[in-house]
Write a protein that holds these residues in place. Structure first.
Motif, PDB file in Angstrom:
ATOM      1  N   ILE A 601      23.342 -13.819  36.972  1.00 56.96           N
ATOM      2  CA  ILE A 601      24.291 -13.524  36.584  1.00 56.96           C
ATOM      3  C   ILE A 601      22.954 -12.667  35.377  1.00 56.96           C
ATOM      4  CG2 ILE A 601      25.783 -15.059  36.623  1.00 56.96           C
ATOM      5  CD1 ILE A 601      24.695 -17.072  34.520  1.00 56.96           C
ATOM      6  N   THR A 602      22.443 -13.445  34.749  1.00 60.87           N
ATOM      7  CA  THR A 602      21.187 -12.880  34.085  1.00 60.87           C
ATOM      8  C   THR A 602      21.297 -10.881  33.378  1.00 60.87           C
ATOM      9  OG1 THR A 602      19.182 -13.793  34.883  1.00 60.87           O
ATOM     10  CG2 THR A 602      19.969 -15.101  33.159  1.00 60.87           C
ATOM     11  N   ARG A 603      21.819 -10.496  34.743  1.00 62.95           N
ATOM     12  CA  ARG A 603      21.065  -8.988  35.139  1.00 62.95           C
ATOM     13  C   ARG A 603      22.031  -7.876  34.275  1.00 62.95           C
ATOM     14  NH1 ARG A 603      17.169  -9.061  36.613  1.00 62.95           N
ATOM     15  NH2 ARG A 603      17.364 -10.986  35.742  1.00 62.95           N
ATOM     16  N   CYS A 604      23.520  -8.826  33.564  1.00 62.20           N
ATOM     17  CA  CYS A 604      23.856  -8.201  32.918  1.00 62.20           C
ATOM     18  C   CYS A 604      23.914  -7.610  31.043  1.00 62.20           C
ATOM     19  CB  CYS A 604      25.190  -8.368  32.961  1.00 62.20           C
ATOM     20  SG  CYS A 604      25.424 -10.172  31.876  1.00 62.20           S
ATOM     21  N   MET A 605      24.052  -6.833  30.700  1.00 64.67           N
ATOM     22  CA  MET A 605      24.078  -6.378  29.088  1.00 64.67           C
ATOM     23  C   MET A 605      24.875  -6.867  28.475  1.00 64.67           C
ATOM     24  SD  MET A 605      20.768  -3.394  29.239  1.00 64.67           S
ATOM     25  CE  MET A 605      21.873  -2.380  30.448  1.00 64.67           C
ATOM     26  N   SER A 606      26.919  -6.328  28.966  1.00 66.27           N
ATOM     27  CA  SER A 606      27.815  -6.364  28.095  1.00 66.27           C
ATOM     28  C   SER A 606      28.377  -7.992  28.431  1.00 66.27           C
ATOM     29  CB  SER A 606      28.428  -4.932  27.814  1.00 66.27           C
ATOM     30  OG  SER A 606      27.061  -4.404  27.290  1.00 66.27           O
ATOM     31  N   THR A 607      28.775  -7.283  30.192  1.00 67.77           N
ATOM     32  CA  THR A 607      30.425  -7.861  30.006  1.00 67.77           C
ATOM     33  C   THR A 607      29.471  -7.997  31.862  1.00 67.77           C
ATOM     34  OG1 THR A 607      31.132  -6.434  32.008  1.00 67.77           O
ATOM     35  CG2 THR A 607      31.706  -6.643  29.009  1.00 67.77           C
ATOM     36  N   LEU A 608      29.948  -9.838  32.147  1.00 66.67           N
ATOM     37  CA  LEU A 608      29.979 -10.207  33.534  1.00 66.67           C
ATOM     38  C   LEU A 608      31.094 -11.142  34.155  1.00 66.67           C
ATOM     39  CD1 LEU A 608      27.988 -11.487  35.422  1.00 66.67           C
ATOM     40  CD2 LEU A 608      27.942 -13.777  33.515  1.00 66.67           C
ATOM     41  N   THR A 609      31.221 -10.516  35.546  1.00 68.22           N
ATOM     42  CA  THR A 609      32.715 -10.879  36.092  1.00 68.22           C
ATOM     43  C   THR A 609      32.350 -11.322  37.126  1.00 68.22           C
ATOM     44  OG1 THR A 609      34.065  -8.946  35.442  1.00 68.22           O
ATOM     45  CG2 THR A 609      35.026  -9.826  37.200  1.00 68.22           C
ATOM     46  N   LEU A 610      32.965 -12.622  37.248  1.00 64.75           N
ATOM     47  CA  LEU A 610      32.380 -13.965  38.342  1.00 64.75           C
ATOM     48  C   LEU A 610      33.805 -14.207  39.501  1.00 64.75           C
ATOM     49  CD1 LEU A 610      31.256 -17.040  36.338  1.00 64.75           C
ATOM     50  CD2 LEU A 610      29.777 -14.583  37.572  1.00 64.75           C
ATOM     51  N   SER A 611      34.068 -14.181  40.981  1.00 59.30           N
ATOM     52  CA  SER A 611      35.179 -13.934  41.200  1.00 59.30           C
ATOM     53  C   SER A 611      34.229 -15.169  42.437  1.00 59.30           C
ATOM     54  CB  SER A 611      35.527 -12.642  41.587  1.00 59.30           C
ATOM     55  OG  SER A 611      34.675 -11.970  43.230  1.00 59.30           O
ATOM     56  N   TYR A 612      35.895 -15.719  42.938  1.00 53.84           N
ATOM     57  CA  TYR A 612      35.770 -16.152  44.668  1.00 53.84           C
ATOM     58  C   TYR A 612      36.321 -15.983  44.791  1.00 53.84           C
ATOM     59  CZ  TYR A 612      37.667 -19.973  41.551  1.00 53.84           C
ATOM     60  OH  TYR A 612      38.869 -21.092  41.244  1.00 53.84           O
ATOM     61  N   ALA A 613      36.372 -16.271  46.499  1.00 54.11           N
ATOM     62  CA  ALA A 613      38.157 -16.591  47.712  1.00 54.11           C
ATOM     63  C   ALA A 613      38.228 -18.246  47.559  1.00 54.11           C
ATOM     64  CB  ALA A 613      38.148 -15.800  47.837  1.00 54.11           C
ATOM     65  N   ALA A 614      39.795 -18.541  48.014  1.00 53.53           N
ATOM     66  CA  ALA A 614      39.532 -19.571  49.133  1.00 53.53           C
ATOM     67  C   ALA A 614      39.370 -20.346  50.114  1.00 53.53           C
ATOM     68  CB  ALA A 614      41.309 -19.938  49.065  1.00 53.53           C
ATOM     69  N   ARG A 615      39.693 -18.394  50.968  1.00 58.07           N
ATOM     70  CA  ARG A 615      38.942 -18.486  52.277  1.00 58.07           C
ATOM     71  C   ARG A 615      37.911 -17.503  52.536  1.00 58.07           C
ATOM     72  NH1 ARG A 615      42.749 -22.213  54.923  1.00 58.07           N
ATOM     73  NH2 ARG A 615      42.118 -20.727  56.769  1.00 58.07           N
ATOM     74  N   TYR A 616      36.660 -17.797  53.433  1.00 60.67           N
ATOM     75  CA  TYR A 616      35.577 -16.857  53.730  1.00 60.67           C
ATOM     76  C   TYR A 616      36.209 -17.093  55.629  1.00 60.67           C
ATOM     77  CZ  TYR A 616      34.652 -16.385  49.200  1.00 60.67           C
ATOM     78  OH  TYR A 616      34.601 -15.922  47.881  1.00 60.67           O
ATOM     79  N   ASN A 617      35.795 -15.709  55.823  1.00 62.68           N
ATOM     80  CA  ASN A 617      35.714 -15.362  57.545  1.00 62.68           C
ATOM     81  C   ASN A 617      37.170 -16.909  58.312  1.00 62.68           C
ATOM     82  OD1 ASN A 617      33.580 -14.155  57.941  1.00 62.68           O
ATOM     83  ND2 ASN A 617      32.179 -16.027  57.210  1.00 62.68           N
ATOM     84  N   GLY A 618      38.456 -16.736  57.586  1.00 63.32           N
ATOM     85  CA  GLY A 618      39.495 -17.761  58.003  1.00 63.32           C
ATOM     86  C   GLY A 618      38.371 -18.792  57.390  1.00 63.32           C
ATOM     87  N   TRP A 619      37.687 -19.442  57.053  1.00 57.63           N
ATOM     88  CA  TRP A 619      37.609 -21.011  57.382  1.00 57.63           C
ATOM     89  C   TRP A 619      38.150 -21.784  55.404  1.00 57.63           C
ATOM     90  CZ3 TRP A 619      37.021 -25.045  60.625  1.00 57.63           C
ATOM     91  CH2 TRP A 619      36.660 -23.853  61.629  1.00 57.63           C
ATOM     92  N   PRO A 620      38.662 -22.201  54.869  1.00 55.08           N
ATOM     93  CA  PRO A 620      39.094 -22.615  53.643  1.00 55.08           C
ATOM     94  C   PRO A 620      37.362 -23.440  52.521  1.00 55.08           C
ATOM     95  CG  PRO A 620      39.855 -25.043  54.491  1.00 55.08           C
ATOM     96  CD  PRO A 620      39.475 -23.923  55.377  1.00 55.08           C
ATOM     97  N   LYS A 621      37.198 -22.623  51.388  1.00 61.71           N
ATOM     98  CA  LYS A 621      35.868 -22.585  50.835  1.00 61.71           C
ATOM     99  C   LYS A 621      36.965 -23.550  49.408  1.00 61.71           C
ATOM    100  CE  LYS A 621      33.803 -21.323  54.455  1.00 61.71           C
ATOM    101  NZ  LYS A 621      32.635 -22.895  54.742  1.00 61.71           N
ATOM    102  N   ALA A 622      35.578 -24.099  48.519  1.00 62.20           N
ATOM    103  CA  ALA A 622      36.492 -24.482  47.571  1.00 62.20           C
ATOM    104  C   ALA A 622      35.163 -24.212  46.908  1.00 62.20           C
ATOM    105  CB  ALA A 622      35.420 -25.949  47.044  1.00 62.20           C
ATOM    106  N   PRO A 623      35.532 -23.428  45.012  1.00 62.93           N
ATOM    107  CA  PRO A 623      34.884 -22.960  44.637  1.00 62.93           C
ATOM    108  C   PRO A 623      33.219 -23.213  44.245  1.00 62.93           C
ATOM    109  CG  PRO A 623      37.063 -23.433  43.373  1.00 62.93           C
ATOM    110  CD  PRO A 623      37.056 -24.309  44.404  1.00 62.93           C
ATOM    111  N   SER A 624      32.299 -22.644  43.851  1.00 68.86           N
ATOM    112  CA  SER A 624      31.213 -22.625  44.000  1.00 68.86           C
ATOM    113  C   SER A 624      30.394 -24.013  42.812  1.00 68.86           C
ATOM    114  CB  SER A 624      30.840 -21.067  43.939  1.00 68.86           C
ATOM    115  OG  SER A 624      28.900 -21.981  43.240  1.00 68.86           O
ATOM    116  N   ARG A 625      29.793 -24.838  43.494  1.00 68.84           N
ATOM    117  CA  ARG A 625      29.835 -25.887  42.321  1.00 68.84           C
ATOM    118  C   ARG A 625      29.339 -25.495  41.543  1.00 68.84           C
ATOM    119  NH1 ARG A 625      25.514 -29.513  45.926  1.00 68.84           N
ATOM    120  NH2 ARG A 625      27.191 -28.835  47.084  1.00 68.84           N
ATOM    121  N   PHE A 626      28.505 -24.059  41.091  1.00 70.12           N
ATOM    122  CA  PHE A 626      28.004 -23.195  40.498  1.00 70.12           C
ATOM    123  C   PHE A 626      28.553 -22.587  38.785  1.00 70.12           C
ATOM    124  CE2 PHE A 626      24.258 -21.505  43.342  1.00 70.12           C
ATOM    125  CZ  PHE A 626      23.525 -22.825  43.290  1.00 70.12           C
ATOM    126  N   LEU A 627      30.026 -22.479  39.515  1.00 75.03           N
ATOM    127  CA  LEU A 627      31.122 -22.708  38.270  1.00 75.03           C
ATOM    128  C   LEU A 627      31.082 -23.575  37.637  1.00 75.03           C
ATOM    129  CD1 LEU A 627      33.657 -20.790  40.042  1.00 75.03           C
ATOM    130  CD2 LEU A 627      32.200 -19.822  38.989  1.00 75.03           C
TER     131      LEU A 627
END
Length: 633
Positions: A601-627
């Protein structure tokens, strides 16, 4: 290119704490420099000031860092500030400096000046296979699994004679000790080193011949170490063997919140080790001039959950002047990794279609980047995954490199076979390497001369290429003129290599940058063997062209900055990884994953866009604790 001010201008442009660091003279100093705090300006300003304070001095400055790109940038900046003194500085990686030491003095431990470096997995496996065959050793294990063990032993500076303590099974330890000894003996017989052997052998040289280390201490009055937190055990021991107990003029720049190479032996505890060994003054530069204030606050919230940090370390401070009410941080949610890739590509196209080169997409794994690359391509947006490349991909540059390798080692059958094979494809011939070797061995023993005597291509550009090699490498041995003439020939429209040879244009850009940077480091009068050693240490990855979106893993993004950053895959089991979760919430592995996110996240100079999905490789995943830890959930 950004204009670099003269030394006085640069000093006056620094903040108070930056000036305090740049004015440091004798003794050990540990500068805790957060991301975007201006550490490169401080380092180059200090080096320039030291040179200007004693222009007639006979001593030199040693500046070590972890990437050739960072070393090249530092050398370039110092050259602009004090052009008459740049020859008094060695700026390079740990491995590059170790190679320089071995070139000068390695014969004391059996390493001759013109040693060859093998870095590719394929080359190393072949060397190991030959070594075990020659020693009649059967490890009863796949060779691919052997190297991590041998590399780990050398990273711990364990010799074949004292490595048994690392094995719980004594019989297995005995087999590996024998294999280790056989492999190192085979490398010595070939006058070759692989990548892990470089630091190991340089350390051996300094510890077995302390007078040589003393000579280097007298030569390099001041030493700077950048990204010190990334040093592993072998690299730190190499530094200790160089400095001994008396030499204290070490200026290290470090940030324990950016240790992301734990798999390679890096550890936050390395800073504590440095403090114990050198008793340095400690100075903090926490002001971040790169990122928006919101990102700085997010980074502080995130990393405050880690326990393995320097005691008393200050949080980051926001130093960037911002446009009021500017949207700096966004978070996007998707159903799956496929819709995430498509959504990120569409969002980038909509928001940054006029400046795609100002945007970087960062992910924990290359797999996610590959999906995004495909989606961007479908929208007509060029993107390149940044990754190390150990060899050239196109036949013309494989042949150019092979020509130099054979010119340097004219009786090396393996290098010669690869050179003949690529030459046959490029020049339209059908020469047999074994027959040419037989011709050479029956007479002068020079494989390259034998090849020239039998090479008779038909096409005009190919005929010219053979003539350039004959004149510049066989008769004159002028490798720089050979390179200039051959690359000029490659670029001629008559040969049309860009249209007929895959990856030619990429290799052309990579070679141009490599040749210039290596010449800048080792000097334009350096011999061919020195040039090739440096070439082997460097990635053959082409520089990213203007207007192309760089796609980077978090490790690949280290040391970079971009106007706009997308960090994708912020889901449990992705970032943080499944392995770190398995190790435990308070484990060192989880703390490293948190530092990974901090770096990204500290690579950005102006804007930062974060993203996540509900499923990866067909398995449900919770949002990262880091959020949540960043205050985004």
């Amino acid at each position: 290119m950004t204009e670099i001010p003269d030394q006085n201008q640069l000093l006056h442009s620094l903040t108070d704490v930056q000036q305090q660091a740049a004015q440091w003279d004798e003794g050990a100093m540990m500068l805790l420099a957060g991301p975007g705090s201006g550490k490169t300006r401080v380092l180059t300003s200090r080096i320039a000031r030291l040179f200007n304070a004693d222009p007639a001095g006979k001593w030199r400055i040693l500046a070590l860092t972890f990437t050739t790109r960072a070393a090249d940038e530092m050398r370039h900046r110092v050259e602009q500030l004090v052009p008459d003194s740049v020859d008094r500085m060695f700026a390079g990686t740990f491995h590059s400096f170790a190679c320089e030491v071995l070139r000068q003095s390695g014969s004391h431990i059996g390493v001759q000046t013109d040693f060859k470096i093998y870095s590719s997995p394929e080359d190393r496996l072949l060397l190991l296979s030959k070594a075990l065959e020659r020693a009649n050793i059967d490890l009863d294990e796949p060779l691919e699994r052997v190297f991590p063990i041998l590399d780990g032993l050398r990273d711990r500076l364990a010799s074949p004679d004292n490595c048994l303590r690392f094995f719980s099974d004594e019989d297995r330890g005995m087999r590996f000790a024998a294999a280790y000894e056989a492999y190192m003996q085979h490398l010595q017989a070939e006058n070759a080193l692989d990548f892990p052997a470089i630091i190991y052998m340089a350390y051996r040289l300094f510890t077995e011949f302390p007078a040589i280390a003393g000579r280097y201490r007298r030569t390099y009055r001041f030493t700077s170490l950048d990204e010190f937190q990334d040093t592993n055990q072998a690299q730190y021991a190499f530094v200790r063997s160089f400095t001994g107990d008396e030499y204290k003029n070490l200026f290290i720049v470090a940030d324990d919140d950016q240790v992301i190479y734990q798999w390679n032996g890096a550890s936050p505890q390395r800073l504590q080790q440095f403090v114990a060994d050198y008793d340095p003054a400690v100075l903090q530069m926490p002001t971040n001039f790169r990122c928006p204030r919101d990102v700085v606050m997010m980074a502080n919230g995130l990393v405050s959950h880690n326990l393995l940090r320097t005691p008393g370390k200050n949080p980051l401070e926001a130093g960037k002047i911002e446009t009021p009410d500017a949207e700096t941080v966004r978070i996007l949610q998707f159903d799956s990794e496929d819709t995430e890739a498509a959504g990120i590509a569409a969002d980038l196209s909509a928001r940054h279609q006029h400046d795609p080169g100002e945007v970087a997409i960062i992910a924990r794994t290359k797999k996610l980047l590959t999906k995004v690359q495909g989606e961007l391509a479908s929208l007509g947006i060029a993107a390149q995954i940044a990754q190390r490349r150990d060899s050239f991909a196109s036949v013309p540059y494989q042949w150019l490199n092979g020509s130099l390798q054979v010119a340097n080692r004219r009786a090396d059958a393996r290098e010669f076979e690869a050179f003949v094979e690529s030459g046959n494809v490029l020049l339209g011939m059908a020469l047999d390497a074994e027959e040419l070797i037989a011709i050479a061995l029956s007479g002068h023993g020079d494989f390259l001369r034998a090849w020239v005597s039998e090479a008779h291509p038909v096409d005009a550009p190919a005929i010219k290429a053979v003539e350039i090699l004959r004149v510049e490498l066989v008769e004159r041995n002028d490798f720089r003129k050979f390179v200039r003439n051959l690359t000029d020939l490659f670029a001629q429209a008559e040969w049309a290599l860009e249209e007929t040879q895959p990856s030619f244009e990429e290799d052309q850009r990579a070679w141009k940058e490599l040749f210039s940077d290596i010449s800048g480091q080792v000097g334009r009068q350096a011999p061919l063997d020195t040039f090739l050693q440096e070439l082997e240490l460097r990635s053959k990855e082409p520089p990213i062209k203007d207007g192309v979106v760089p796609l980077l893993t978090i490790h690949g993004s280290k040391g970079n900055e971009f106007t706009h950053v997308y960090l994708i895959g912020l889901a449990e089991d992705v970032l943080p990884s499944f392995q770190s979760k398995k190790a435990g919430d308070r484990s060192p592995q989880m703390e490293e994953e948190r530092r990974n996110c901090f770096v990204a996240i500290t690579r950005c100079m102006s804007t930062l866009t974060l993203s996540y999905a509900a499923r990866y490789n067909g398995w449900p995943k919770a949002p990262s604790r880091f959020l949540q830890e960043m205050g985004m959930a």
